[in-house]
Design an enzyme around this catalytic site. Structure first.
Site, PDB file in Angstrom:
ATOM      1  N   VAL A   1      25.274  37.136  39.560  1.00 20.61           N
ATOM      2  CA  VAL A   1      25.659  38.512  39.250  1.00 20.61           C
ATOM      3  C   VAL A   1      24.924  39.405  40.248  1.00 20.61           C
ATOM      4  O   VAL A   1      23.702  39.526  40.207  1.00 20.61           O
ATOM      5  CB  VAL A   1      25.296  38.907  37.812  1.00 20.61           C
ATOM      6  CG1 VAL A   1      25.699  40.366  37.548  1.00 20.61           C
ATOM      7  CG2 VAL A   1      25.957  37.987  36.803  1.00 20.61           C
TER       8      VAL A   1
ATOM      9  N   TYR B   1      49.187  41.807  49.764  1.00 21.02           N
ATOM     10  CA  TYR B   1      49.160  40.435  49.268  1.00 21.02           C
ATOM     11  C   TYR B   1      50.375  40.204  48.370  1.00 21.02           C
ATOM     12  O   TYR B   1      50.693  41.034  47.508  1.00 21.02           O
ATOM     13  CB  TYR B   1      47.874  40.217  48.476  1.00 21.02           C
ATOM     14  CG  TYR B   1      47.372  38.795  48.423  1.00 21.02           C
ATOM     15  CD1 TYR B   1      46.946  38.147  49.571  1.00 21.02           C
ATOM     16  CD2 TYR B   1      47.272  38.120  47.208  1.00 21.02           C
ATOM     17  CE1 TYR B   1      46.443  36.858  49.512  1.00 21.02           C
ATOM     18  CE2 TYR B   1      46.768  36.832  47.144  1.00 21.02           C
ATOM     19  CZ  TYR B   1      46.360  36.204  48.300  1.00 21.02           C
ATOM     20  OH  TYR B   1      45.865  34.922  48.253  1.00 21.02           O
TER      21      TYR B   1
ATOM     22  N   ASP C   1      36.725  39.885  44.700  1.00 20.09           N
ATOM     23  CA  ASP C   1      35.725  39.963  45.766  1.00 20.09           C
ATOM     24  C   ASP C   1      36.384  40.055  47.134  1.00 20.09           C
ATOM     25  O   ASP C   1      35.899  40.770  48.029  1.00 20.09           O
ATOM     26  CB  ASP C   1      34.773  38.775  45.696  1.00 20.09           C
ATOM     27  CG  ASP C   1      35.489  37.426  45.738  1.00 20.09           C
ATOM     28  OD1 ASP C   1      36.704  37.365  45.450  1.00 20.09           O
ATOM     29  OD2 ASP C   1      34.820  36.414  46.036  1.00 20.09           O
TER      30      ASP C   1
ATOM     31  N   THR D   1      30.466  30.460  47.696  1.00 15.98           N
ATOM     32  CA  THR D   1      30.978  29.299  46.984  1.00 15.98           C
ATOM     33  C   THR D   1      32.222  28.762  47.686  1.00 15.98           C
ATOM     34  O   THR D   1      32.418  27.553  47.819  1.00 15.98           O
ATOM     35  CB  THR D   1      31.307  29.655  45.529  1.00 15.98           C
ATOM     36  OG1 THR D   1      30.125  30.178  44.900  1.00 15.98           O
ATOM     37  CG2 THR D   1      31.772  28.433  44.761  1.00 15.98           C
TER      38      THR D   1
END
Length: 247
Positions: free
Chosen positions: A13, A87, A96, A120
């Site tokens: 976070v 998109y 994000d 990640t």
């Protein structure tokens, strides 16, 4: 105006506190439950929360009781933005990625930008002309690659990230761990450099900005001029919040 931006990722976070457009403080919170203490200490006028990991509606209702201004849940498909989102499936777009695009557009409002967000996952996203998010690519991050080789094979060991991120990684590993390290780390660098070169063919004046938790590993290994802005997502969230408060 003082704002608090919250980026709830898969493993952390992150928060940022802004006064105007100045980032006063940025760090990791121990958990989403710690946010109420941040609200007490930082006293923001408005809050924006973004998550790729969980629903935030209940938290937003709770935080709204602590502040007088707006608590905005950032939803890529519906939240008004200061840039165009081209998109094709905005309801599947990670918050994000879009927040980073808004941040890049604020820094370079007239230039094409390639965002390399190494966390990640490794995401390479294109912002056209400082005004339109066009999408990009998503690939496993460094730790996911190490874990996948171990998990989905019978005998390959789990290899950790090297403690010294600036140290060279041998191309020809002379044992299995070194070979895995070369394949994961050198392979990821070659992959990202390949994306940069491909985008630069289309736009030689391309700006390349690096963010994410593994930016320190990639920074000395990427070709050309690279801008490193670790807080790019937080800056983008701040600009989205300002846009919604002022409009």
């Amino acid at each position: 105006m003082r704002t608090l931006t919250l980026d709830i990722g898969n493993t952390t976070v992150k928060y940022g506190c802004f006064a105007g457009d100045v980032l006063l403080e940025a760090a990791l919170a121990e958990s989403i439950g710690q946010v109420r203490y941040l609200l007490e200490r930082l006293q923001p006028d408005h809050v924006i929360v973004s998550s790729v990991a969980e629903d935030t509606a209940a938290w937003a209702r709770q935080w709204q009781k602590q502040i007088k201004g707006k608590v905005l849940e950032f939803v890529p498909a519906t939240t008004p933005l200061p840039i165009r989102n081209a998109y094709a499936t905005p309801h599947t777009l990670g918050a994000d990625r879009l927040a980073a695009a808004v941040g890049a557009a604020w820094f370079w409002p007239t230039h094409d930008t390639l965002i390399v967000d190494a966390g990640t996952a490794i995401k390479c996203d294109w912002v056209e002309g400082g005004h339109t998010f066009r999408g990009g690519s998503i690939a496993p991050g460094l730790r996911l690659r190490f874990e996948a080789l171990h998990t989905f094979t019978g005998r390959l060991p789990l290899v950790a990230m090297p403690p010294d991120l600036a140290a060279p990684v041998a191309w020809a590993g002379d044992d299995t761990q070194a070979a895995i390290r070369s394949g994961v780390l050198n392979g990821a660098v070659a992959e990202v450099n390949g994306f940069i070169e491909a985008y630069q063919v289309q736009n030689p004046d391309l700006r390349v900005v690096l963010a994410g938790g593994d930016a320190g590993f990639f920074q000395p290994r990427l070709k050309g001029r690279i801008f490193v802005i670790p807080e790019l997502v937080l800056i983008g969230l701040h600009r989205i919040l300002v846009h919604n408060v002022e409009n």
